[in-house]
Design a protein around this motif. Structure first.
Motif, PDB file in Angstrom:
ATOM      1  N   GLY A   1      41.208  53.366  37.650  1.00 55.73           N
ATOM      2  CA  GLY A   1      42.828  52.756  38.068  1.00 55.73           C
ATOM      3  C   GLY A   1      43.136  51.900  37.526  1.00 55.73           C
ATOM      4  O   GLY A   1      44.127  51.043  37.625  1.00 55.73           O
ATOM      5  N   PHE A   2      42.751  51.052  36.018  1.00 55.72           N
ATOM      6  CA  PHE A   2      43.048  50.216  35.473  1.00 55.72           C
ATOM      7  C   PHE A   2      44.756  50.571  34.449  1.00 55.72           C
ATOM      8  O   PHE A   2      44.184  51.737  34.446  1.00 55.72           O
TER       9      PHE A   2
ATOM     10  N   ALA B   1      33.095  45.463  34.773  1.00 59.03           N
ATOM     11  CA  ALA B   1      33.921  44.464  34.789  1.00 59.03           C
ATOM     12  C   ALA B   1      35.575  45.063  35.347  1.00 59.03           C
ATOM     13  O   ALA B   1      35.630  44.834  36.814  1.00 59.03           O
ATOM     14  N   ALA B   2      36.628  45.748  34.689  1.00 62.38           N
ATOM     15  CA  ALA B   2      37.250  46.309  35.329  1.00 62.38           C
ATOM     16  C   ALA B   2      36.741  47.517  36.330  1.00 62.38           C
ATOM     17  O   ALA B   2      37.729  47.743  36.987  1.00 62.38           O
ATOM     18  N   ILE B   3      35.684  48.288  35.897  1.00 57.51           N
ATOM     19  CA  ILE B   3      35.159  49.049  37.398  1.00 57.51           C
ATOM     20  C   ILE B   3      35.193  48.266  38.480  1.00 57.51           C
ATOM     21  O   ILE B   3      35.776  48.391  39.472  1.00 57.51           O
ATOM     22  N   MET B   4      34.443  46.907  38.251  1.00 56.81           N
ATOM     23  CA  MET B   4      34.283  46.640  39.530  1.00 56.81           C
ATOM     24  C   MET B   4      35.355  45.761  40.211  1.00 56.81           C
ATOM     25  O   MET B   4      35.132  45.821  41.918  1.00 56.81           O
ATOM     26  N   LEU B   5      36.108  45.292  39.480  1.00 58.13           N
ATOM     27  CA  LEU B   5      36.967  44.342  40.018  1.00 58.13           C
ATOM     28  C   LEU B   5      38.599  45.363  40.806  1.00 58.13           C
ATOM     29  O   LEU B   5      38.774  44.718  41.516  1.00 58.13           O
ATOM     30  N   ARG B   6      38.479  46.590  40.146  1.00 56.60           N
ATOM     31  CA  ARG B   6      39.061  48.719  40.834  1.00 56.60           C
ATOM     32  C   ARG B   6      39.554  48.114  42.310  1.00 56.60           C
ATOM     33  O   ARG B   6      39.394  48.130  43.525  1.00 56.60           O
ATOM     34  N   LYS B   7      37.553  48.819  42.455  1.00 56.91           N
ATOM     35  CA  LYS B   7      37.092  48.764  43.919  1.00 56.91           C
ATOM     36  C   LYS B   7      37.163  47.788  44.588  1.00 56.91           C
ATOM     37  O   LYS B   7      37.106  47.717  45.448  1.00 56.91           O
ATOM     38  N   ALA B   8      37.254  46.708  43.991  1.00 54.93           N
ATOM     39  CA  ALA B   8      38.071  45.371  44.659  1.00 54.93           C
ATOM     40  C   ALA B   8      39.488  45.340  44.650  1.00 54.93           C
ATOM     41  O   ALA B   8      39.884  43.957  45.885  1.00 54.93           O
ATOM     42  N   SER B   9      39.916  45.886  44.760  1.00 58.15           N
ATOM     43  CA  SER B   9      41.329  46.109  44.603  1.00 58.15           C
ATOM     44  C   SER B   9      42.123  45.304  44.021  1.00 58.15           C
ATOM     45  O   SER B   9      43.462  44.730  44.385  1.00 58.15           O
TER      46      SER B   9
ATOM     47  N   ALA C   1      28.951  41.290  33.833  1.00 53.80           N
ATOM     48  CA  ALA C   1      30.600  41.447  34.113  1.00 53.80           C
ATOM     49  C   ALA C   1      30.023  41.685  35.323  1.00 53.80           C
ATOM     50  O   ALA C   1      31.351  41.190  36.888  1.00 53.80           O
ATOM     51  N   ARG C   2      29.009  42.477  36.560  1.00 51.12           N
ATOM     52  CA  ARG C   2      29.058  42.751  37.756  1.00 51.12           C
ATOM     53  C   ARG C   2      29.307  41.045  38.124  1.00 51.12           C
ATOM     54  O   ARG C   2      30.090  39.951  39.525  1.00 51.12           O
ATOM     55  N   ALA C   3      28.588  39.612  37.868  1.00 53.38           N
ATOM     56  CA  ALA C   3      28.926  38.593  38.552  1.00 53.38           C
ATOM     57  C   ALA C   3      29.775  37.667  38.306  1.00 53.38           C
ATOM     58  O   ALA C   3      30.941  37.269  38.633  1.00 53.38           O
ATOM     59  N   ALA C   4      30.084  38.047  37.014  1.00 58.23           N
ATOM     60  CA  ALA C   4      32.089  37.285  36.882  1.00 58.23           C
ATOM     61  C   ALA C   4      32.800  38.316  37.907  1.00 58.23           C
ATOM     62  O   ALA C   4      33.724  37.638  38.425  1.00 58.23           O
ATOM     63  N   ALA C   5      32.909  39.761  37.400  1.00 56.33           N
ATOM     64  CA  ALA C   5      33.358  40.473  39.316  1.00 56.33           C
ATOM     65  C   ALA C   5      33.067  40.038  40.576  1.00 56.33           C
ATOM     66  O   ALA C   5      33.774  39.184  41.339  1.00 56.33           O
TER      67      ALA C   5
END
Length: 394
Positions: free
Chosen positions: A67-68, A16-24, A314-318
């Motif tokens: 970058g989190f 989830a952290a990786i996916m959301l960081r990719k989305a800034s 995690a990917r769904a939540a993100a």
């Protein structure tokens, strides 16, 4: 920039952290340990095929790559209604727009559990299993029992695959040392057909493997308790063992039982298909998601909590958090992706097992399967650290 607080540094939380960081998004990940422990690879720690550090990823390395913000500090309280998280250090976290619960689960606690060791419990247990196994090998003989339990309140809370994997790996290790005839290996579980959730063919294969490896099954009887000399069943039978490896069934995370969250009978957090926490009150928070072992997974009886399902959630939540910020509908669900997928390693090979709503199959891979699973471990670690291109859906 919107802020997301993620509790948990395992499969679900890290993804989830990786996916959301990719989305800034501005992401803070809180973990009670400094490393991401790869449970699927831990089966090789007791047999010394892998060192403990080789089944871990340093969370600070992941932080540097993605970058989190990283906080290593156990969570002591979650208050859903007040959007508040308290940490052992005394810190209180409230300045977040979204909260993702990815703290894993706790285990059921049968009487005498302290006399057992688990390959799916605290990471340190793998080291204790290694040392106990070493001692028996040095002694030259012994009896080892491998088993797992079930939770009648939630059929997804069973984790039996690693028990089979460790058992067959120990069998092959003893074969390698020429000591197998000096050891008795036993398998036990309270259900009458353990492993059946993987499908009929996989279940039949397991029975053949048990027979071929001369492993004595003790199934279909409720486990009453454990002691330092073995396992006691409801019919009074005592399975004597010098070492007992037991994976208790899961139950909801204790920290969340008084957090003001909707829970199922087993204590898991109730969610909808988007992984958002499913409150019944109209004025309830709409910014809380639960993923991985923390969440109550709905679906067929054979559904199981696995690492790849945690990542799907995690990917769904993100994706749904991203959609919410764009003013779009939250249409990304985990349910359509539910399946069982595992490479069941045996030490001298492996079998790929797959099951979904439409089909179930198994593919034995003698010799090469063992190395396939090891290759997956290398790929997983390096792709998470950004050193290897990530394959779609993995």
């Amino acid at each position: 920039m919107k802020k997301v607080l993620i509790l948990g540094g395992g499969f679900a939380g890290v993804e989830a952290a990786i996916m959301l960081r990719k989305a800034s998004f501005e992401v803070t990940l809180v973990s009670d340990r400094s490393y991401f422990y790869l449970y699927p690879l831990s089966i090789w720690v007791p047999t010394r095929e892998k060192k403990f550090q080789n089944v871990c990823i340093d969370l600070s390395a992941l932080q540097k790559k993605h970058g989190f913000e990283l906080i290593i500090d156990p969570v002591t309280e979650v208050n859903a209604k007040e959007n508040r998280v308290s940490l052992e250090s005394g810190a209180v976290l409230q300045e977040h727009d979204y909260l993702i619960l990815a703290m894993g689960a706790h285990k059921m606690n049968p009487k005498g559990l302290e006399h057992t060791l688990s390959i799916c419990g605290a990471p340190e247990s793998a080291l204790q299993l290694r040392d106990r196994l070493d001692a028996l090998i040095e002694l030259g003989s012994g009896t080892i029992a491998f088993g797992f339990g079930g939770n009648p309140k939630d059929t997804s809370a069973v984790r039996g695959g690693p028990a089979f994997e460790l058992m067959f790996n120990v069998h092959n290790l003893l074969q390698k040392y020429g000591m197998r005839d000096s050891f008795e290996l036993h398998f036990f579980a309270p259900m009458s057909e353990p492993g059946k959730r993987m499908g009929d063919k996989a279940f039949d294969m397991l029975q053949s493997m048990l027979k071929e490896c001369r492993i004595t099954p003790q199934v279909g009887k409720k486990i009453t308790s454990f002691d330092e000399k073995g396992v006691l069943f409801e019919d009074g039978y005592h399975l004597a063992a010098d070492l007992t490896m037991f994976i208790p069934a899961g139950s909801g995370h204790g920290m969340l039982q008084d957090a003001g969250l909707p829970l199922n009978e087993a204590g898991y957090v109730c969610i909808d298909d988007s992984c958002r926490v499913r409150f019944e009150e109209e004025d309830a928070p709409q910014n809380i998601y639960a993923i991985g072992d923390t969440a109550a997974i709905e679906g067929p009886q054979w559904r199981a909590k696995q690492g790849h399902i945690a990542e799907v959630m995690a990917r769904a939540a993100a994706a749904n958090i991203i959609a919410a910020e764009r003013g779009e509908a939250q249409t990304h669900g985990y349910g359509e992706h539910l399946n069982i997928l595992c490479i069941m390693d045996t030490g001298d090979g492996a079998t790929v097992v797959y099951r979904d709503e439409k089909r179930a199959f198994m593919l034995p891979l003698p010799v090469i399967g063992h190395w396939l699973k090891k290759a997956w471990g290398i790929y997983f670690k390096q792709s998470k650290l950004g050193r290897f291109p990530r394959l779609p859906g993995m």
